[in-house]
Motif scaffolding. Structure first.
Motif, PDB file in Angstrom:
ATOM      1  N   LYS A 104       3.936  -4.367  -0.686  1.00  0.00           N
ATOM      2  CA  LYS A 104       4.625  -3.456  -1.859  1.00  0.00           C
ATOM      3  C   LYS A 104       3.627  -2.763  -2.486  1.00  0.00           C
ATOM      4  O   LYS A 104       3.712  -1.589  -2.706  1.00  0.00           O
ATOM      5  CB  LYS A 104       5.419  -4.552  -2.439  1.00  0.00           C
ATOM      6  CG  LYS A 104       6.283  -3.683  -3.556  1.00  0.00           C
ATOM      7  CD  LYS A 104       7.342  -4.701  -4.285  1.00  0.00           C
ATOM      8  CE  LYS A 104       8.186  -3.789  -5.291  1.00  0.00           C
ATOM      9  NZ  LYS A 104       8.958  -4.671  -5.783  1.00  0.00           N
ATOM     10  N   ARG A 105       2.400  -3.479  -2.903  1.00  0.00           N
ATOM     11  CA  ARG A 105       1.433  -2.867  -3.618  1.00  0.00           C
ATOM     12  C   ARG A 105       0.498  -1.665  -2.724  1.00  0.00           C
ATOM     13  O   ARG A 105       0.453  -0.627  -3.353  1.00  0.00           O
ATOM     14  CB  ARG A 105       0.422  -3.764  -4.202  1.00  0.00           C
ATOM     15  CG  ARG A 105       0.829  -4.638  -5.392  1.00  0.00           C
ATOM     16  CD  ARG A 105       1.185  -3.884  -6.573  1.00  0.00           C
ATOM     17  NE  ARG A 105       1.907  -4.913  -7.267  1.00  0.00           N
ATOM     18  CZ  ARG A 105       3.003  -5.013  -7.963  1.00  0.00           C
ATOM     19  NH1 ARG A 105       3.901  -3.949  -7.708  1.00  0.00           N
ATOM     20  NH2 ARG A 105       3.440  -5.851  -8.893  1.00  0.00           N
TER      21      ARG A 105
ATOM     22  N   LEU B 193       2.943   3.415  -8.402  1.00  0.00           N
ATOM     23  CA  LEU B 193       2.555   2.324  -8.967  1.00  0.00           C
ATOM     24  C   LEU B 193       2.209   2.696 -10.227  1.00  0.00           C
ATOM     25  O   LEU B 193       1.476   3.471 -10.891  1.00  0.00           O
ATOM     26  CB  LEU B 193       1.117   1.614  -8.342  1.00  0.00           C
ATOM     27  CG  LEU B 193       0.580   0.503  -8.687  1.00  0.00           C
ATOM     28  CD1 LEU B 193       1.671  -0.906  -8.299  1.00  0.00           C
ATOM     29  CD2 LEU B 193      -0.592   0.350  -8.112  1.00  0.00           C
TER      30      LEU B 193
ATOM     31  N   LEU C  41      -3.720  -2.321 -10.239  1.00  0.00           N
ATOM     32  CA  LEU C  41      -3.180  -3.310  -9.044  1.00  0.00           C
ATOM     33  C   LEU C  41      -2.813  -2.264  -7.601  1.00  0.00           C
ATOM     34  O   LEU C  41      -2.168  -2.875  -6.978  1.00  0.00           O
ATOM     35  CB  LEU C  41      -1.669  -3.487  -9.635  1.00  0.00           C
ATOM     36  CG  LEU C  41      -1.615  -4.437 -11.013  1.00  0.00           C
ATOM     37  CD1 LEU C  41      -0.090  -4.788 -11.115  1.00  0.00           C
ATOM     38  CD2 LEU C  41      -2.471  -5.566 -10.755  1.00  0.00           C
ATOM     39  N   SER C  42      -3.628  -1.361  -7.523  1.00  0.00           N
ATOM     40  CA  SER C  42      -3.643  -0.647  -6.568  1.00  0.00           C
ATOM     41  C   SER C  42      -4.284  -1.399  -5.180  1.00  0.00           C
ATOM     42  O   SER C  42      -5.289  -2.147  -5.309  1.00  0.00           O
ATOM     43  CB  SER C  42      -4.320   0.748  -6.446  1.00  0.00           C
ATOM     44  OG  SER C  42      -5.591   0.736  -6.627  1.00  0.00           O
TER      45      SER C  42
ATOM     46  N   ARG D 222       4.430  -8.921  -1.316  1.00  0.00           N
ATOM     47  CA  ARG D 222       4.003  -8.235  -2.270  1.00  0.00           C
ATOM     48  C   ARG D 222       2.782  -7.386  -2.212  1.00  0.00           C
ATOM     49  O   ARG D 222       2.709  -6.371  -2.812  1.00  0.00           O
ATOM     50  CB  ARG D 222       3.717  -9.294  -3.679  1.00  0.00           C
ATOM     51  CG  ARG D 222       3.627  -8.735  -5.003  1.00  0.00           C
ATOM     52  CD  ARG D 222       4.569  -7.676  -5.486  1.00  0.00           C
ATOM     53  NE  ARG D 222       5.942  -7.900  -5.168  1.00  0.00           N
ATOM     54  CZ  ARG D 222       6.748  -8.245  -6.509  1.00  0.00           C
ATOM     55  NH1 ARG D 222       5.980  -8.067  -7.757  1.00  0.00           N
ATOM     56  NH2 ARG D 222       7.897  -8.574  -6.225  1.00  0.00           N
TER      57      ARG D 222
ATOM     58  N   GLN E 230       3.399   1.176  -2.566  1.00  0.00           N
ATOM     59  CA  GLN E 230       3.076   2.046  -4.083  1.00  0.00           C
ATOM     60  C   GLN E 230       1.985   2.645  -4.308  1.00  0.00           C
ATOM     61  O   GLN E 230       2.050   3.686  -4.860  1.00  0.00           O
ATOM     62  CB  GLN E 230       3.431   0.877  -5.210  1.00  0.00           C
ATOM     63  CG  GLN E 230       5.029   0.088  -5.318  1.00  0.00           C
ATOM     64  CD  GLN E 230       4.772  -1.056  -6.066  1.00  0.00           C
ATOM     65  OE1 GLN E 230       4.080  -1.743  -6.413  1.00  0.00           O
ATOM     66  NE2 GLN E 230       6.349  -1.179  -6.811  1.00  0.00           N
ATOM     67  N   THR E 231       0.986   2.054  -3.804  1.00  0.00           N
ATOM     68  CA  THR E 231      -0.340   3.162  -4.048  1.00  0.00           C
ATOM     69  C   THR E 231      -0.267   4.306  -3.264  1.00  0.00           C
ATOM     70  O   THR E 231      -0.423   5.267  -3.759  1.00  0.00           O
ATOM     71  CB  THR E 231      -1.407   1.940  -3.548  1.00  0.00           C
ATOM     72  OG1 THR E 231      -1.586   0.998  -4.331  1.00  0.00           O
ATOM     73  CG2 THR E 231      -2.795   2.948  -3.601  1.00  0.00           C
TER      74      THR E 231
END
Length: 92
Positions: free
Chosen positions: A25-26, A35, A40-41, A22, A29-30
């Protein structure tokens, strides 16, 4: 953990593949700008992954597993990769 780490350094020991995947994944996405919640970056500089490998002589070898801006492992895991990895990486 991401939210709490904005003002603190967090050290978390885990055997959870999901938690590590996870975080990757973050990072992904960042980097990609997908995101939905900027709080949540994560960047590769925000995450340190260390693998502690017990040795036969009783010592422990520590492997730093670097990650890329694309949220992938730059270094190979000493004992293979996570079985959930593909699903977590490609479920977007």
């Amino acid at each position: 953990l991401i939210d709490a780490s904005s003002n603190h350094r967090i050290i978390a020991e885990t055997h959870s593949e999901h938690m590590i995947l996870r975080a990757l994944k973050r990072v992904r996405q960042t980097t990609s700008g997908t995101l939905s919640d900027p709080s949540l970056s994560l960047t590769p500089d925000d995450v340190a992954i260390n693998y502690f490998e017990p040795q036969l002589d009783g010592s422990t070898k520590i492997h730093n597993i670097r990650i890329t801006a694309d949220g992938d492992f730059l270094d190979r895991w000493p004992n293979g990769f996570f079985p959930e990895r593909e699903q977590e990486l490609f479920d977007e």
